[in-house]
Design an enzyme around this catalytic site. Sequence first.
Site, PDB file in Angstrom:
ATOM      1  N   SER A 101      56.327  15.472  37.499  1.00 49.13           N
ATOM      2  CA  SER A 101      57.027  15.756  38.695  1.00 49.13           C
ATOM      3  C   SER A 101      58.506  16.658  38.466  1.00 49.13           C
ATOM      4  O   SER A 101      58.200  17.749  37.800  1.00 49.13           O
ATOM      5  CB  SER A 101      57.784  14.420  39.614  1.00 49.13           C
ATOM      6  OG  SER A 101      58.189  14.698  40.726  1.00 49.13           O
ATOM      7  N   ASP A 241      59.355  21.109  43.530  1.00 46.67           N
ATOM      8  CA  ASP A 241      59.466  20.592  42.276  1.00 46.67           C
ATOM      9  C   ASP A 241      58.261  20.819  41.349  1.00 46.67           C
ATOM     10  O   ASP A 241      57.319  21.691  41.697  1.00 46.67           O
ATOM     11  CB  ASP A 241      59.727  19.101  42.285  1.00 46.67           C
ATOM     12  CG  ASP A 241      58.592  18.223  43.005  1.00 46.67           C
ATOM     13  OD1 ASP A 241      57.829  18.817  43.693  1.00 46.67           O
ATOM     14  OD2 ASP A 241      58.572  17.097  42.474  1.00 46.67           O
ATOM     15  N   ASP A 243      55.532  19.544  40.477  1.00 43.03           N
ATOM     16  CA  ASP A 243      54.095  19.167  41.045  1.00 43.03           C
ATOM     17  C   ASP A 243      54.219  19.300  42.440  1.00 43.03           C
ATOM     18  O   ASP A 243      52.863  19.052  43.114  1.00 43.03           O
ATOM     19  CB  ASP A 243      53.655  17.735  40.536  1.00 43.03           C
ATOM     20  CG  ASP A 243      54.499  16.533  41.255  1.00 43.03           C
ATOM     21  OD1 ASP A 243      55.498  16.801  41.871  1.00 43.03           O
ATOM     22  OD2 ASP A 243      54.119  15.399  41.531  1.00 43.03           O
ATOM     23  N   ASP A 245      55.227  18.116  45.291  1.00 44.44           N
ATOM     24  CA  ASP A 245      55.155  16.934  46.248  1.00 44.44           C
ATOM     25  C   ASP A 245      56.100  17.053  47.067  1.00 44.44           C
ATOM     26  O   ASP A 245      56.321  16.210  48.089  1.00 44.44           O
ATOM     27  CB  ASP A 245      54.660  15.794  45.633  1.00 44.44           C
ATOM     28  CG  ASP A 245      55.498  15.137  44.920  1.00 44.44           C
ATOM     29  OD1 ASP A 245      56.348  15.919  44.237  1.00 44.44           O
ATOM     30  OD2 ASP A 245      55.259  14.054  44.369  1.00 44.44           O
TER      31      ASP A 245
END
Length: 449
Positions: A101, A241, A243, A245
């Site tokens: 992340s 960010d 990833d 999400d």
Amino acid sequence: MARLFGTDGVRGVANEELTPLLAMQLGQAGAYVLTKEKEHKPTIMVGCDTRISGDMLANALMAGICSVGANAVYVGVVPTPAVAYLTRKYKVDAGVVISASHNSVEFNGIKFFDGDGYKLPDALEDEIEGLIRSEMRGVKFPIGSGVGKIKYRSDAREEYINHAVCSVNINLSGMKIVLDCAEGASYYTSVEAMKELGAQVVAIHNNPDGTNINANCGSTHMEELQARVVFEKADIGLAFDGDADRLLAVDERGNVVDGDQIMAIVGNHMKQKGQLKKDMIVVTVMSNLGFSIMARENGIHTLQTKVGDRYVLETMKEEGANLGGEQSGHIIFLDENTTGDGLLSALHLLQVMVETGESLSDLAAVMNVLPQALVNAKVPNHKKNDYMDYPEIAAAIAELEDRFAGEGRVLIRPSGTEPLVRVMIEGKDKQEIQQEAEKLAKLIQNVML
């Protein structure tokens, strides 16, 4: 021994804590636990972000999946919400994302989704962990044609883009948008989606090389995006960010608009259109006190959970809500996806701007953000949950809670993904709460090291 799973899967320094051996074991145990009731040969989708360690861990994980007789579908670099969505769309039995992340490049993580695209409950994670600790006791490993195989797909990111742009009815012609892709998984999907919808796109940090993910960019480092939005005279800046999400925004004046404010803007718009189920938004204990005040003034009911978008999601499912999220920018639009989705969040926010004709700074005024100070105390990972066992720390926390009672609040919690204890104080005097948060964080760090 500490629990393997944190609030967002298994995470650690790649090749040191999160080793290829552990990735293989997670592949074996995860595939077995998530598919043991299936009568057919199960299939698990695997995707990753742009970290250099992703290929190493993905191949180890898929070797583990195949070793227990399941098949793997590798979709390469895609956002976490793409795996959640495509797990359902392709009707595979489970999904796995290899990503840390917002963490820096040396970290990586492995998180699982069930066949419906939902993150796993604690009980299933405990079952996977128990199987690893027992060295797969009782599991029979297939041979010959019983071993699984890997299929590679290159169309996953296009499928995800199509889903996002079809989910939100919007035309972005005439709008100038600066995108900070964090050198991560959104480097292609977010840019292409915005262009497809007609926006004039200025993309920054969209050239990942495997080592630069989240490096002074993205939703944890907003300064460059803030300056660029003002320089470009853009309508909005959007920061993802690693990833993709989570989403944070920047208004046309260069001010950060956080997850609480985005939920306030979009939630009010959905309520006015009769689209906010039960007139409810689910948030966490980290949400700004100003959000609760805004909700009360606008007839919106709020529910609070502990920190972690998985807990927000569990409450949303239980209560029948379709909007929820975190101040950090994990926002869940449950009608369209089963996890935090930066691209969907961006499109919903842009939709409000287009339909109202208002600037983002005017829209953000719906909520008065109270000052918050957040300071991290670095502590040994195996001790981070035990901070209240130290009398001097417990006494300092109690003293602060008494001082700010009625005019703010004090929230102390261990990070679910890093060796940190987070100190958050909310109050009227920004300088005072910053000083007190730093003082308490220093105490925690000194006592626990």
